[in-house]
Design a protein around this motif. Structure first.
Motif, PDB file in Angstrom:
ATOM      1  N   PHE A  15      67.981 108.406  43.128  1.00 22.60           N
ATOM      2  CA  PHE A  15      67.906 108.709  41.701  1.00 22.60           C
ATOM      3  C   PHE A  15      69.134 108.191  40.959  1.00 22.60           C
ATOM      4  CE2 PHE A  15      65.327 111.718  43.965  1.00 22.60           C
ATOM      5  CZ  PHE A  15      64.199 111.887  43.182  1.00 22.60           C
ATOM      6  N   GLY A  16      69.653 107.040  41.359  1.00 21.35           N
ATOM      7  CA  GLY A  16      70.839 106.484  40.722  1.00 21.35           C
ATOM      8  C   GLY A  16      70.538 105.821  39.395  1.00 21.35           C
ATOM      9  N   GLY A  17      71.586 105.229  38.803  1.00 17.56           N
ATOM     10  CA  GLY A  17      71.448 104.644  37.476  1.00 17.56           C
ATOM     11  C   GLY A  17      70.498 103.462  37.425  1.00 17.56           C
ATOM     12  N   VAL A  18      70.592 102.536  38.385  1.00 19.05           N
ATOM     13  CA  VAL A  18      69.709 101.374  38.373  1.00 19.05           C
ATOM     14  C   VAL A  18      68.263 101.807  38.581  1.00 19.05           C
ATOM     15  CG1 VAL A  18      69.140  99.200  39.521  1.00 19.05           C
ATOM     16  CG2 VAL A  18      71.529  99.806  39.123  1.00 19.05           C
ATOM     17  N   GLU A  19      68.050 102.763  39.471  1.00 23.53           N
ATOM     18  CA  GLU A  19      66.696 103.275  39.686  1.00 23.53           C
ATOM     19  C   GLU A  19      66.124 103.874  38.389  1.00 23.53           C
ATOM     20  OE1 GLU A  19      68.950 104.035  43.598  1.00 23.53           O
ATOM     21  OE2 GLU A  19      69.371 103.757  41.476  1.00 23.53           O
ATOM     22  N   GLN A  20      66.969 104.588  37.657  1.00 24.25           N
ATOM     23  CA  GLN A  20      66.532 105.153  36.386  1.00 24.25           C
ATOM     24  C   GLN A  20      66.156 104.050  35.393  1.00 24.25           C
ATOM     25  OE1 GLN A  20      65.093 107.267  34.273  1.00 24.25           O
ATOM     26  NE2 GLN A  20      66.647 108.879  34.463  1.00 24.25           N
ATOM     27  N   VAL A  21      66.944 102.982  35.369  1.00 24.63           N
ATOM     28  CA  VAL A  21      66.656 101.869  34.462  1.00 24.63           C
ATOM     29  C   VAL A  21      65.337 101.196  34.822  1.00 24.63           C
ATOM     30  CG1 VAL A  21      67.411  99.573  33.762  1.00 24.63           C
ATOM     31  CG2 VAL A  21      69.048 101.438  33.842  1.00 24.63           C
ATOM     32  N   ILE A  22      65.129 100.933  36.114  1.00 26.49           N
ATOM     33  CA  ILE A  22      63.865 100.307  36.528  1.00 26.49           C
ATOM     34  C   ILE A  22      62.693 101.208  36.156  1.00 26.49           C
ATOM     35  CG2 ILE A  22      62.514  99.476  38.503  1.00 26.49           C
ATOM     36  CD1 ILE A  22      65.206  98.818  39.871  1.00 26.49           C
ATOM     37  N   ARG A  23      62.845 102.499  36.396  1.00 26.03           N
ATOM     38  CA  ARG A  23      61.807 103.459  36.010  1.00 26.03           C
ATOM     39  C   ARG A  23      61.497 103.358  34.523  1.00 26.03           C
ATOM     40  NH1 ARG A  23      63.290 109.801  35.214  1.00 26.03           N
ATOM     41  NH2 ARG A  23      61.236 110.608  34.666  1.00 26.03           N
ATOM     42  N   GLN A  24      62.538 103.302  33.696  1.00 25.00           N
ATOM     43  CA  GLN A  24      62.333 103.217  32.250  1.00 25.00           C
ATOM     44  C   GLN A  24      61.683 101.888  31.864  1.00 25.00           C
ATOM     45  OE1 GLN A  24      63.107 105.580  29.925  1.00 25.00           O
ATOM     46  NE2 GLN A  24      64.397 107.020  31.038  1.00 25.00           N
ATOM     47  N   MET A  25      62.066 100.800  32.536  1.00 24.63           N
ATOM     48  CA  MET A  25      61.436  99.499  32.279  1.00 24.63           C
ATOM     49  C   MET A  25      59.955  99.529  32.594  1.00 24.63           C
ATOM     50  SD  MET A  25      64.098  96.755  33.892  1.00 24.63           S
ATOM     51  CE  MET A  25      65.800  96.607  33.344  1.00 24.63           C
ATOM     52  N   VAL A  26      59.634 100.080  33.767  1.00 22.35           N
ATOM     53  CA  VAL A  26      58.242 100.086  34.226  1.00 22.35           C
ATOM     54  C   VAL A  26      57.375 100.946  33.313  1.00 22.35           C
ATOM     55  CG1 VAL A  26      56.715 100.796  36.097  1.00 22.35           C
ATOM     56  CG2 VAL A  26      58.824  99.568  36.616  1.00 22.35           C
ATOM     57  N   VAL A  27      57.828 102.154  33.028  1.00 14.96           N
ATOM     58  CA  VAL A  27      57.054 103.062  32.178  1.00 14.96           C
ATOM     59  C   VAL A  27      56.969 102.515  30.755  1.00 14.96           C
ATOM     60  CG1 VAL A  27      56.982 105.383  31.183  1.00 14.96           C
ATOM     61  CG2 VAL A  27      57.601 105.079  33.588  1.00 14.96           C
ATOM     62  N   GLY A  28      58.087 101.988  30.242  1.00  9.10           N
ATOM     63  CA  GLY A  28      58.104 101.486  28.869  1.00  9.10           C
ATOM     64  C   GLY A  28      57.246 100.259  28.672  1.00  9.10           C
ATOM     65  N   THR A  29      57.320  99.292  29.597  1.00 17.08           N
ATOM     66  CA  THR A  29      56.507  98.086  29.440  1.00 17.08           C
ATOM     67  C   THR A  29      55.034  98.363  29.709  1.00 17.08           C
ATOM     68  OG1 THR A  29      57.027  97.422  31.725  1.00 17.08           O
ATOM     69  CG2 THR A  29      58.384  96.489  29.958  1.00 17.08           C
ATOM     70  N   ALA A  30      54.726  99.396  30.499  1.00 23.20           N
ATOM     71  CA  ALA A  30      53.327  99.772  30.724  1.00 23.20           C
ATOM     72  C   ALA A  30      52.664 100.165  29.404  1.00 23.20           C
ATOM     73  CB  ALA A  30      53.238 100.913  31.729  1.00 23.20           C
ATOM     74  N   ARG A  31      53.428 100.808  28.508  1.00 20.38           N
ATOM     75  CA  ARG A  31      52.884 101.191  27.203  1.00 20.38           C
ATOM     76  C   ARG A  31      52.583  99.973  26.336  1.00 20.38           C
ATOM     77  NH1 ARG A  31      57.420 105.948  26.363  1.00 20.38           N
ATOM     78  NH2 ARG A  31      56.453 107.482  27.762  1.00 20.38           N
ATOM     79  N   LEU A  32      53.169  98.823  26.720  1.00 20.34           N
ATOM     80  CA  LEU A  32      52.939  97.582  25.979  1.00 20.34           C
ATOM     81  C   LEU A  32      51.944  96.671  26.685  1.00 20.34           C
ATOM     82  CD1 LEU A  32      56.688  96.880  25.074  1.00 20.34           C
ATOM     83  CD2 LEU A  32      54.963  98.022  23.665  1.00 20.34           C
ATOM     84  N   GLY A  33      51.296  97.195  27.721  1.00 21.36           N
ATOM     85  CA  GLY A  33      50.244  96.441  28.391  1.00 21.36           C
ATOM     86  C   GLY A  33      50.649  95.729  29.663  1.00 21.36           C
ATOM     87  N   VAL A  34      51.871  95.938  30.126  1.00 16.89           N
ATOM     88  CA  VAL A  34      52.325  95.293  31.362  1.00 16.89           C
ATOM     89  C   VAL A  34      51.957  96.168  32.560  1.00 16.89           C
ATOM     90  CG1 VAL A  34      54.356  94.555  32.680  1.00 16.89           C
ATOM     91  CG2 VAL A  34      54.238  94.136  30.207  1.00 16.89           C
ATOM     92  N   SER A  35      51.421  95.535  33.588  1.00 17.11           N
ATOM     93  CA  SER A  35      51.154  96.227  34.844  1.00 17.11           C
ATOM     94  C   SER A  35      52.301  95.928  35.802  1.00 17.11           C
ATOM     95  CB  SER A  35      49.828  95.756  35.445  1.00 17.11           C
ATOM     96  OG  SER A  35      49.624  96.311  36.719  1.00 17.11           O
ATOM     97  N   ALA A  36      53.138  96.932  36.052  1.00 12.86           N
ATOM     98  CA  ALA A  36      54.348  96.705  36.856  1.00 12.86           C
ATOM     99  C   ALA A  36      54.280  97.487  38.157  1.00 12.86           C
ATOM    100  CB  ALA A  36      55.588  97.098  36.067  1.00 12.86           C
ATOM    101  N   GLU A  37      54.792  96.871  39.215  1.00 13.35           N
ATOM    102  CA  GLU A  37      54.911  97.512  40.517  1.00 13.35           C
ATOM    103  C   GLU A  37      56.347  97.334  41.007  1.00 13.35           C
ATOM    104  OE1 GLU A  37      51.974  95.748  43.038  1.00 13.35           O
ATOM    105  OE2 GLU A  37      50.308  96.774  42.037  1.00 13.35           O
ATOM    106  N   VAL A  38      56.729  98.137  41.981  1.00 11.47           N
ATOM    107  CA  VAL A  38      58.087  98.086  42.522  1.00 11.47           C
ATOM    108  C   VAL A  38      58.007  97.937  44.037  1.00 11.47           C
ATOM    109  CG1 VAL A  38      60.291  99.296  42.766  1.00 11.47           C
ATOM    110  CG2 VAL A  38      58.953  99.566  40.662  1.00 11.47           C
ATOM    111  N   LEU A  39      58.797  97.014  44.570  1.00 12.91           N
ATOM    112  CA  LEU A  39      58.972  96.910  46.018  1.00 12.91           C
ATOM    113  C   LEU A  39      60.402  97.312  46.336  1.00 12.91           C
ATOM    114  CD1 LEU A  39      58.131  96.092  48.902  1.00 12.91           C
ATOM    115  CD2 LEU A  39      58.817  93.743  48.335  1.00 12.91           C
TER     116      LEU A  39
END
Length: 371
Positions: A15-39
């Motif tokens: 639950f570090g800072g970079v993980e939080q940023v990626i989470r925010q990117m994924v959730v935020g861009t999903a609202r704009l129509g992007v389908s994002a996955e994480v490896l």
């Protein structure tokens, strides 16, 4: 549009800072129509595929680590497979294994790198890694610096400034859980209200030894949330200093963290080395309208916290200056409150997840169109 994010750790393992940023990117861009996955990599041997907040998280088993760099044989083939199905591959630097995976998989998809930090500590291994690093950064389409401060002070980004642009981190307050009145009262009874809060991993560059020295000889309450490699050393230091006003709470669930962010008087952020490239918990403090104390280290921390406007900025590795800053905020509540208001205004203007997501969507579209 389908985007694959690739980073060494992610929720729910870390639950570090970079993980939080990626989470925010994924959730935020999903609202704009992007389908994002994480490896990502994991030590959990029981579940390699899971869904988190509506997006797919693929986890490859971690085989071993060298200088905090995780390696996974499975991830090499898994990354190649997932990248084939993606329109854009989004890398999160630094992670040397990621560079290896990029070339091993012969990835030719449009690619973006968020440059979270220079490599600061592993100087000898860095010399061995330099050729691979530059091959990787040369090969990707675009690089993102997370603040103008970091772009101006990073010798690596200076080398790639023609392909680098600035997109700051952003947070969405609505995805943070609202603490119950009972939880707020629990923490109010336990730690009071006029306390300085630190939230984050307890790592060498966070400067918590400086915060403990600053707290010594004062009655100002300090609350430390998080765990990490230097936790035992810090507790020994606190005991040696005879600190009764410092509370180590360990890692806490998100609702408890939000409750403490809501209750705290100000945010203490003593990071003193460039390994602290931005400071997500500092940004969380601004989001919750808290005055902040940070150090000038030439990174994004001073882009979030503007000296004498949103908080106070002190020299790095200076416990006396940090203590004086804490005392000033305590003794000047009206000024502290005004700094908190300005901090929240700056968050609203520059650091929302919606702004970050729109900027990344535009970047994805540009790299796709260029290809």
């Amino acid at each position: 549009m389908k985007v694959l994010h690739f980073y060494r750790t992610y929720y729910p393992d870390s639950f570090g800072g970079v993980e939080q940023v990626i989470r925010q990117m994924v959730v935020g861009t999903a609202r704009l129509g992007v389908s994002a996955e994480v490896l990502t990599l994991t030590r959990d041997k029981s579940n390699f595929e899971l869904e988190f907040e509506g997006h797919q998280v693929h986890r490859a088993p971690l085989n071993f680590e060298i200088a905090s760099t995780g390696f996974s044989w499975t991830a090499l083939s898994r990354f190649k497979e997932l990248a084939k199905a993606a329109d854009v591959v989004h890398y999160h630097f630094p992670w040397p294994f990621m560079d290896v995976a990029h070339f091993f998989g012969n990835i030719k998809k449009p690619s973006v790198v968020t440059y979270h930090s220079d490599i600061v500590r592993q100087k000898y291994l860095l010399k061995l890694y330099q050729p691979l690093k530059h091959c990787f950064l040369n090969d990707v389409d675009r690089i993102v610096a997370t603040s103008p401060n970091y772009l101006a002070t990073s010798p690596i980004l200076e080398r790639y400034k023609d392909k680098t642009e600035i997109i700051t981190y952003g947070l969405d307050k609505s995805i943070y859980p609202a603490p119950s009145m009972q939880l707020l009262e629990y923490w109010r009874q336990r730690v009071g209200e006029k306390f300085f809060l630190f939230v984050g991993m307890l790592r060498y560059y966070k400067g918590l030894h400086i915060l403990l020295e600053a707290a010594a000889g004062s009655d100002i309450p300090v609350v430390i949330v998080g765990d990490g490699p230097v936790e035992a050393d810090l507790k020994r230091q606190a005991q040696a200093l005879g600190l009764k006003n410092v509370h180590f709470l360990g890692a806490l669930p998100e609702p408890d963290k939000v409750a403490l962010l809501t209750l705290c008087y100000a945010l203490a952020f003593p990071s003193h080395l460039r390994s602290e490239a931005f400071g997500i918990s500092l940004l969380e403090g601004a989001m919750f309208g808290k005055p902040m104390i940070s150090s000038e280290i030439g990174t994004g921390t001073t882009y979030i916290n503007i000296a004498d406007q949103t908080g106070l900025v002190v020299p790095p590795n200076d416990p006396l200056a940090f203590r004086q800053a804490m005392r000033y905020l305590v003794d000047h509540p009206a000024e502290a409150a005004q700094m908190g208001i300005k901090a929240q205004q700056r968050y609203d203007e520059l650091f929302t997840a919606e702004q970050m997501s729109r900027n990344y969507l535009g970047l994805y579209q540009r790299v796709l169109n260029k290809r």
